[in-house]
Design a protein around this motif. Structure first.
Motif, PDB file in Angstrom:
ATOM      1  N   MET A  33       0.740  -1.264  -0.030  1.00  0.00           N
ATOM      2  CA  MET A  33      -0.044  -0.004   0.082  1.00  0.00           C
ATOM      3  C   MET A  33       0.946   1.122   0.059  1.00  0.00           C
ATOM      4  N   LEU A  34       2.065   1.177   0.778  1.00  0.00           N
ATOM      5  CA  LEU A  34       2.882   2.339   0.748  1.00  0.00           C
ATOM      6  C   LEU A  34       3.582   2.671  -0.518  1.00  0.00           C
ATOM      7  N   ALA A  35       3.768   1.482  -1.167  1.00  0.00           N
ATOM      8  CA  ALA A  35       4.495   1.578  -2.491  1.00  0.00           C
ATOM      9  C   ALA A  35       3.657   2.249  -3.424  1.00  0.00           C
ATOM     10  N   TYR A  36       2.090   1.974  -3.489  1.00  0.00           N
ATOM     11  CA  TYR A  36       1.371   2.874  -4.242  1.00  0.00           C
ATOM     12  C   TYR A  36       1.642   4.407  -3.942  1.00  0.00           C
ATOM     13  N   LEU A  37       1.381   4.550  -2.743  1.00  0.00           N
ATOM     14  CA  LEU A  37       1.646   5.899  -2.161  1.00  0.00           C
ATOM     15  C   LEU A  37       2.580   6.795  -2.813  1.00  0.00           C
ATOM     16  N   ALA A  38       3.822   5.902  -2.571  1.00  0.00           N
ATOM     17  CA  ALA A  38       4.891   6.553  -3.225  1.00  0.00           C
ATOM     18  C   ALA A  38       5.184   6.767  -4.656  1.00  0.00           C
ATOM     19  N   VAL A  39       4.524   5.847  -5.020  1.00  0.00           N
ATOM     20  CA  VAL A  39       4.722   5.979  -6.815  1.00  0.00           C
ATOM     21  C   VAL A  39       3.473   7.388  -7.299  1.00  0.00           C
ATOM     22  N   ALA A  40       2.627   7.381  -6.334  1.00  0.00           N
ATOM     23  CA  ALA A  40       1.639   8.575  -6.554  1.00  0.00           C
ATOM     24  C   ALA A  40       2.317   9.539  -6.519  1.00  0.00           C
ATOM     25  N   ILE A  41       2.854  10.068  -5.320  1.00  0.00           N
ATOM     26  CA  ILE A  41       3.610  11.041  -5.123  1.00  0.00           C
ATOM     27  C   ILE A  41       4.591  11.474  -5.896  1.00  0.00           C
ATOM     28  N   ALA A  42       5.240  10.324  -6.507  1.00  0.00           N
ATOM     29  CA  ALA A  42       6.433  10.550  -7.374  1.00  0.00           C
ATOM     30  C   ALA A  42       6.023  11.031  -8.754  1.00  0.00           C
ATOM     31  N   ALA A  43       4.668  10.661  -9.321  1.00  0.00           N
ATOM     32  CA  ALA A  43       4.054  10.944 -10.228  1.00  0.00           C
ATOM     33  C   ALA A  43       3.643  12.228 -10.362  1.00  0.00           C
ATOM     34  N   VAL A  44       3.085  12.762  -9.132  1.00  0.00           N
ATOM     35  CA  VAL A  44       2.432  14.092  -8.879  1.00  0.00           C
ATOM     36  C   VAL A  44       3.780  15.228  -9.098  1.00  0.00           C
ATOM     37  N   ALA A  45       4.728  14.803  -8.267  1.00  0.00           N
ATOM     38  CA  ALA A  45       6.151  15.545  -8.365  1.00  0.00           C
ATOM     39  C   ALA A  45       6.531  15.685  -9.657  1.00  0.00           C
ATOM     40  N   ALA A  46       6.721  14.604 -10.559  1.00  0.00           N
ATOM     41  CA  ALA A  46       7.106  14.617 -11.792  1.00  0.00           C
ATOM     42  C   ALA A  46       6.242  15.533 -12.766  1.00  0.00           C
ATOM     43  N   TRP A  47       5.008  15.356 -12.550  1.00  0.00           N
ATOM     44  CA  TRP A  47       3.898  16.188 -13.199  1.00  0.00           C
ATOM     45  C   TRP A  47       4.350  17.744 -13.107  1.00  0.00           C
ATOM     46  N   GLU A  48       4.441  18.185 -11.923  1.00  0.00           N
ATOM     47  CA  GLU A  48       4.387  19.393 -11.522  1.00  0.00           C
ATOM     48  C   GLU A  48       5.734  20.003 -11.954  1.00  0.00           C
ATOM     49  N   LEU A  49       6.807  19.109 -11.834  1.00  0.00           N
ATOM     50  CA  LEU A  49       8.386  19.655 -12.495  1.00  0.00           C
ATOM     51  C   LEU A  49       8.315  19.893 -13.859  1.00  0.00           C
ATOM     52  N   ALA A  50       7.457  18.844 -14.739  1.00  0.00           N
ATOM     53  CA  ALA A  50       7.433  19.223 -16.081  1.00  0.00           C
ATOM     54  C   ALA A  50       6.691  20.471 -16.336  1.00  0.00           C
ATOM     55  N   ARG A  51       5.726  20.707 -15.756  1.00  0.00           N
ATOM     56  CA  ARG A  51       4.742  21.861 -15.756  1.00  0.00           C
ATOM     57  C   ARG A  51       5.764  23.286 -15.796  1.00  0.00           C
ATOM     58  N   LEU A  52       6.362  23.112 -14.694  1.00  0.00           N
ATOM     59  CA  LEU A  52       7.381  24.292 -14.449  1.00  0.00           C
ATOM     60  C   LEU A  52       8.521  24.616 -15.298  1.00  0.00           C
ATOM     61  N   LEU A  53       9.007  23.324 -15.725  1.00  0.00           N
ATOM     62  CA  LEU A  53       9.986  23.579 -16.867  1.00  0.00           C
ATOM     63  C   LEU A  53       9.387  24.301 -18.139  1.00  0.00           C
ATOM     64  N   LEU A  54       8.256  23.734 -18.552  1.00  0.00           N
ATOM     65  CA  LEU A  54       7.529  24.097 -19.794  1.00  0.00           C
ATOM     66  C   LEU A  54       7.173  25.558 -19.551  1.00  0.00           C
ATOM     67  N   ARG A  55       6.636  25.977 -18.272  1.00  0.00           N
ATOM     68  CA  ARG A  55       6.693  27.391 -18.305  1.00  0.00           C
ATOM     69  C   ARG A  55       7.826  28.118 -18.569  1.00  0.00           C
ATOM     70  N   ALA A  56       8.917  27.799 -17.918  1.00  0.00           N
ATOM     71  CA  ALA A  56      10.180  28.565 -18.058  1.00  0.00           C
ATOM     72  C   ALA A  56      10.724  28.640 -19.380  1.00  0.00           C
ATOM     73  N   ALA A  57      10.377  27.360 -20.125  1.00  0.00           N
ATOM     74  CA  ALA A  57      11.022  27.464 -21.657  1.00  0.00           C
ATOM     75  C   ALA A  57      10.152  28.163 -22.452  1.00  0.00           C
TER      76      ALA A  57
END
Length: 152
Positions: free
Chosen positions: A1-25
């Protein structure tokens, strides 16, 4: 169960980082070029506008109150101050039209007199020059015997 939570948090963090990079570029848009003000109309157009405004001069703002008092109380005080076309319109109103006018505020009646709004069921004052409306065209086309043909 914790593994799924960690994957979800990593996916959200990756999504937000990609949004931030696209806005900067993304390139910064150029400022809009100011538009020059329009040139004044030619003298002929200004004269035509002034002539039309004189022909279609709006009535007295108190005309709405005069019509309202006439509709509600049959009070003819001030009716003589109306233009001849408006006076003829007022005396030609039916009982149903007067009942509709009783429900309206005087400022709305004034706007109806000046053709700025329409009170449903109450006809407008006849204009100085005849105006051909879509209703007139339909009535003309239907009075000539035209219309759908019956199949035999």
């Amino acid at each position: 169960m914790l593994a799924y939570l960690a994957v979800a948090i990593a996916a959200v963090a990756a999504w937000e980082l990609a949004r931030l990079l696209l806005r900067a570029a993304r390139p910064i848009p150029e400022p809009a070029v100011p538009v020059a003000p329009p040139s004044p109309p030619p003298a002929e157009v200004a004269d035509a506008r002034a002539e039309a405004a004189a022909l279609l001069a709006s009535g007295d703002p108190g005309d709405g109150w005069t019509v309202f008092r006439y509709a509600c109380h049959d009070d003819e005080e001030g009716v003589d101050g109306l233009s001849p076309a408006r006076r003829a319109w007022l005396y030609d109103l039916t009982a149903d039209e007067l009942a509709l006018l009783r429900r309206c505020m005087p400022d709305r009646i004034g706007r109806h007199l000046n053709r700025r709004t329409t009170i449903r069921g109450v006809r407008h004052v006849q204009p100085l020059q005849p105006v051909l409306t879509l209703r007139d065209l339909v009535e003309r086309s239907s009075s000539g015997g035209g219309g759908p043909r019956r199949m035999r």
